[in-house]
Scaffold this motif. Sequence first.
Motif, PDB file in Angstrom:
ATOM      1  N   SER A   1      -3.407   5.367  -2.319  1.00 15.37           N
ATOM      2  CA  SER A   1      -3.363   6.823  -2.187  1.00 15.37           C
ATOM      3  C   SER A   1      -1.953   7.392  -2.346  1.00 15.37           C
ATOM      4  N   THR A   2      -0.939   6.537  -2.445  1.00 17.55           N
ATOM      5  CA  THR A   2       0.444   6.987  -2.580  1.00 17.55           C
ATOM      6  C   THR A   2       0.755   7.269  -4.051  1.00 17.55           C
ATOM      7  N   LYS A   3       0.767   8.552  -4.415  1.00 12.67           N
ATOM      8  CA  LYS A   3       0.989   8.932  -5.812  1.00 12.67           C
ATOM      9  C   LYS A   3       2.255   9.771  -6.014  1.00 12.67           C
ATOM     10  N   THR A   4       2.599  10.590  -5.030  1.00 10.36           N
ATOM     11  CA  THR A   4       3.745  11.483  -5.161  1.00 10.36           C
ATOM     12  C   THR A   4       4.840  11.080  -4.178  1.00 10.36           C
ATOM     13  N   LYS A   5       6.016  11.689  -4.334  1.00  9.99           N
ATOM     14  CA  LYS A   5       7.121  11.416  -3.402  1.00  9.99           C
ATOM     15  C   LYS A   5       6.723  11.813  -1.981  1.00  9.99           C
ATOM     16  N   ALA A   6       6.044  12.943  -1.831  1.00 13.33           N
ATOM     17  CA  ALA A   6       5.603  13.377  -0.502  1.00 13.33           C
ATOM     18  C   ALA A   6       4.597  12.389   0.085  1.00 13.33           C
ATOM     19  N   ASP A   7       3.667  11.904  -0.752  1.00 11.14           N
ATOM     20  CA  ASP A   7       2.709  10.882  -0.299  1.00 11.14           C
ATOM     21  C   ASP A   7       3.447   9.636   0.173  1.00 11.14           C
ATOM     22  N   PHE A   8       4.450   9.231  -0.630  1.00 12.06           N
ATOM     23  CA  PHE A   8       5.222   8.034  -0.311  1.00 12.06           C
ATOM     24  C   PHE A   8       5.931   8.183   1.031  1.00 12.06           C
ATOM     25  N   GLU A   9       6.606   9.288   1.239  1.00 10.01           N
ATOM     26  CA  GLU A   9       7.343   9.492   2.493  1.00 10.01           C
ATOM     27  C   GLU A   9       6.402   9.507   3.690  1.00 10.01           C
ATOM     28  N   ALA A  10       5.256  10.158   3.555  1.00  6.21           N
ATOM     29  CA  ALA A  10       4.269  10.190   4.650  1.00  6.21           C
ATOM     30  C   ALA A  10       3.701   8.790   4.904  1.00  6.21           C
ATOM     31  N   ALA A  11       3.391   8.073   3.834  1.00  6.73           N
ATOM     32  CA  ALA A  11       2.844   6.725   3.980  1.00  6.73           C
ATOM     33  C   ALA A  11       3.874   5.779   4.590  1.00  6.73           C
ATOM     34  N   ALA A  12       5.137   5.911   4.185  1.00  4.16           N
ATOM     35  CA  ALA A  12       6.194   5.063   4.739  1.00  4.16           C
ATOM     36  C   ALA A  12       6.377   5.338   6.230  1.00  4.16           C
ATOM     37  N   LYS A  13       6.377   6.601   6.609  1.00  2.00           N
ATOM     38  CA  LYS A  13       6.520   6.946   8.030  1.00  2.00           C
ATOM     39  C   LYS A  13       5.363   6.347   8.838  1.00  2.00           C
ATOM     40  N   LYS A  14       4.168   6.487   8.340  1.00  2.00           N
ATOM     41  CA  LYS A  14       2.985   5.928   9.017  1.00  2.00           C
ATOM     42  C   LYS A  14       3.089   4.399   9.079  1.00  2.00           C
ATOM     43  N   HIS A  15       3.559   3.787   7.995  1.00  2.00           N
ATOM     44  CA  HIS A  15       3.731   2.329   7.947  1.00  2.00           C
ATOM     45  C   HIS A  15       4.694   1.866   9.037  1.00  2.00           C
ATOM     46  N   PHE A  16       5.812   2.548   9.184  1.00  2.00           N
ATOM     47  CA  PHE A  16       6.778   2.151  10.209  1.00  2.00           C
ATOM     48  C   PHE A  16       6.245   2.397  11.619  1.00  2.00           C
ATOM     49  N   GLU A  17       5.526   3.468  11.809  1.00  2.00           N
ATOM     50  CA  GLU A  17       4.995   3.783  13.141  1.00  2.00           C
ATOM     51  C   GLU A  17       3.892   2.823  13.563  1.00  2.00           C
ATOM     52  N   ARG A  18       3.093   2.369  12.629  1.00  2.00           N
ATOM     53  CA  ARG A  18       1.942   1.531  12.965  1.00  2.00           C
ATOM     54  C   ARG A  18       2.137   0.079  12.566  1.00  2.00           C
ATOM     55  N   ASN A  19       2.200  -0.151  11.282  1.00  2.00           N
ATOM     56  CA  ASN A  19       2.200  -1.524  10.774  1.00  2.00           C
ATOM     57  C   ASN A  19       3.461  -2.298  11.135  1.00  2.00           C
ATOM     58  N   VAL A  20       4.609  -1.692  10.912  1.00  2.00           N
ATOM     59  CA  VAL A  20       5.861  -2.397  11.190  1.00  2.00           C
ATOM     60  C   VAL A  20       5.943  -2.736  12.674  1.00  2.00           C
ATOM     61  N   LYS A  21       5.650  -1.781  13.504  1.00  2.00           N
ATOM     62  CA  LYS A  21       5.688  -2.027  14.952  1.00  2.00           C
ATOM     63  C   LYS A  21       4.767  -3.191  15.320  1.00  2.00           C
TER      64      LYS A  21
ATOM     65  N   LYS B   1       0.831  -1.212   0.000  1.00  2.00           N
ATOM     66  CA  LYS B   1       0.000   0.000   0.000  1.00  2.00           C
ATOM     67  C   LYS B   1       0.861   1.257   0.000  1.00  2.00           C
ATOM     68  N   VAL B   2       2.105   1.115   0.442  1.00  2.00           N
ATOM     69  CA  VAL B   2       3.048   2.235   0.500  1.00  2.00           C
ATOM     70  C   VAL B   2       3.833   2.367  -0.803  1.00  2.00           C
ATOM     71  N   VAL B   3       4.337   1.255  -1.310  1.00  2.00           N
ATOM     72  CA  VAL B   3       5.295   1.320  -2.420  1.00  2.00           C
ATOM     73  C   VAL B   3       4.680   1.260  -3.813  1.00  2.00           C
ATOM     74  N   TYR B   4       3.442   0.799  -3.921  1.00  2.00           N
ATOM     75  CA  TYR B   4       2.781   0.761  -5.231  1.00  2.00           C
ATOM     76  C   TYR B   4       1.783   1.905  -5.345  1.00  2.00           C
ATOM     77  N   PRO B   5       1.688   2.508  -6.510  1.00  2.00           N
ATOM     78  CA  PRO B   5       0.838   3.693  -6.664  1.00  2.00           C
ATOM     79  C   PRO B   5      -0.646   3.398  -6.897  1.00  2.00           C
ATOM     80  N   PHE B   6      -1.103   2.166  -6.641  1.00  2.00           N
ATOM     81  CA  PHE B   6      -2.518   1.875  -6.876  1.00  2.00           C
ATOM     82  C   PHE B   6      -3.407   2.381  -5.756  1.00  2.00           C
TER      83      PHE B   6
END
Length: 180
Positions: free
Chosen positions: A92-112, A85-90
């Motif tokens: 809500s992650t469409k731009t570099k800023a979207d990607f960085e925000a989604a990755a940060k959220k992924h690490f804070e929530r999902n990865v943990k 959901k973070v690395v593929y653009p299908f």
Amino acid sequence: FRHVAYGTDCNQKWFKEDKELLKKKNSCANLPYLVDGGLVVSQSNTCALYLGRRLGIDDGMSGTYQTYNHTVLDQTYDLRNDLMKVVYPFGSTKTKADFEAAAKKHFERNVKTHFTKLEGFCIGPFMTGVKPRSGDFVLWEMLDQHIILARALDLDDWLGECPKLATLHSTMRALPELAD
């Protein structure tokens, strides 16, 4: 062994050509897949379990440890699905800023969440004990991808909070069979 990969040619080469050929032997053909003689095996976990049996790395496991190994595969796949959901653009992650925000959220929530579950499930040094199994290889790849992504974005990779997973990762990396 013949490695096959798809890129910008995926729509033509995979969907219109290769998949149609493979469906003649396995109507569930999908990526990833492997062909062993006349057998076509597809789907990530099915491929991992098949290779575990075929290569002997899952030999000798009792029913309980087979269940543990399959649980590792399923939990790792849940983590993978969250990462997609973070690395593929299908999504809500469409731009570099979207990607960085989604990755940060992924690490804070999902990865943990996923790493904590897997840490608690790990017997050590591998998930089901002293021998690496098919689930360990799949998990190792996902840990490695998360370490690389965290470094690239200057994020905490959470392995410092999960010493068993950190040991699994470094022990797998050190296996002579995986040397470049």
